[in-house]
Design a protein around this motif. Structure first.
Motif, PDB file in Angstrom:
ATOM      1  N   LEU A  44       0.865  -1.227   0.047  1.00 19.13           N
ATOM      2  CA  LEU A  44       0.122   0.064   0.090  1.00 19.13           C
ATOM      3  C   LEU A  44       0.890   1.283   0.100  1.00 19.13           C
ATOM      4  CD1 LEU A  44      -2.848  -1.047   2.684  1.00 19.13           C
ATOM      5  CD2 LEU A  44      -2.579  -1.393  -0.052  1.00 19.13           C
ATOM      6  N   ASP A  45       2.192   1.099  -0.277  1.00 19.09           N
ATOM      7  CA  ASP A  45       3.086   2.215  -0.451  1.00 19.09           C
ATOM      8  C   ASP A  45       2.410   3.357  -1.242  1.00 19.09           C
ATOM      9  OD1 ASP A  45       5.109   1.631   1.504  1.00 19.09           O
ATOM     10  OD2 ASP A  45       6.395   0.960  -0.145  1.00 19.09           O
ATOM     11  N   GLY A  46       2.272   4.635  -0.819  1.00 21.15           N
ATOM     12  CA  GLY A  46       1.883   5.715  -1.611  1.00 21.15           C
ATOM     13  C   GLY A  46       0.406   5.728  -1.549  1.00 21.15           C
ATOM     14  N   MET A  47      -0.228   4.858  -0.931  1.00 19.04           N
ATOM     15  CA  MET A  47      -1.749   5.156  -0.856  1.00 19.04           C
ATOM     16  C   MET A  47      -2.316   5.926   0.536  1.00 19.04           C
ATOM     17  SD  MET A  47      -3.176   1.494  -2.236  1.00 19.04           S
ATOM     18  CE  MET A  47      -5.022   2.332  -2.546  1.00 19.04           C
ATOM     19  N   ARG A  48      -3.092   6.704   0.290  1.00 19.87           N
ATOM     20  CA  ARG A  48      -4.000   7.238   1.447  1.00 19.87           C
ATOM     21  C   ARG A  48      -5.225   6.488   1.458  1.00 19.87           C
ATOM     22  NH1 ARG A  48      -2.339  11.748   2.995  1.00 19.87           N
ATOM     23  NH2 ARG A  48      -3.025  12.387   5.008  1.00 19.87           N
TER      24      ARG A  48
END
Length: 175
Positions: A44-48
């Motif tokens: 989920l890197d970079g996800m908000r």
């Protein structure tokens, strides 16, 4: 293991374990090649993520699960505040990519959060969580692949799998 009852109402437990001696390690041969643990990266890197859950303990646990996987998490305990957050950040660099919402909330509802998400962030992945699936609208949306339903309780692996499926659904819903 042995148990001795005391007349005062208490009990004493005695646990006897076998002794371990270093030479016992010789019984277990070393692997022929080193074992390498591979971490494929944080999915989920970079996800908000927007997490909406009224149970504080579950909200904290799910927040940690999402953060360990690389997401930045905005967590709320009610639907009204979550919808306000979605609407306020829809066009900002802090727009939400993932919504995980309980269906039953003290103010507002999971269905309200889902409706707002579809209106202001149509490509966001949606995961609805609940102890039971009683809302026919949510059931219909799950059937149409607009969101993924995850029953409670769930493990971190199950949550990440649900998110992966919901991301696929989100991609289908925007095309």
């Amino acid at each position: 293991i042995s148990v001795d009852d005391a007349t005062s109402g208490g009990a004493q437990f005695t646990v006897v374990l076998p002794a371990f001696v270093a030479r016992d390690l010789e019984l277990f041969p070393a692997p022929s090649e080193p074992t390498v643990t591979r971490h494929p990266g944080r999915p989920l890197d970079g996800m908000r993520a927007l997490l909406v859950e009224d149970d504080e303990a579950l909200r904290r646990l799910a927040t940690r699960m999402l953060q360990r996987s690389g997401a930045t998490v905005d967590a709320f305990d009610n639907g009204v505040d979550a919808v306000s957050h979605l609407e306020a950040h829809a066009a900002s660099p802090h727009a939400v990519h993932l919504i995980v919402t309980d269906l039953r909330l003290p103010r507002g509802s999971g269905a309200d959060v889902i409706d707002a998400a579809r209106r202001v962030t149509p490509g966001a992945a949606l995961v609805a969580i609940s102890g039971f699936l009683e809302d026919p609208v949510v059931a219909e949306r799950a059937e149409r692949l607009e969101l993924f339903f995850l029953p409670k309780p769930f493990s971190e692996r199950e949550l990440l799998s649900a998110i992966d499926e919901a991301r696929k659904y989100g991609a289908r819903a925007t095309h």
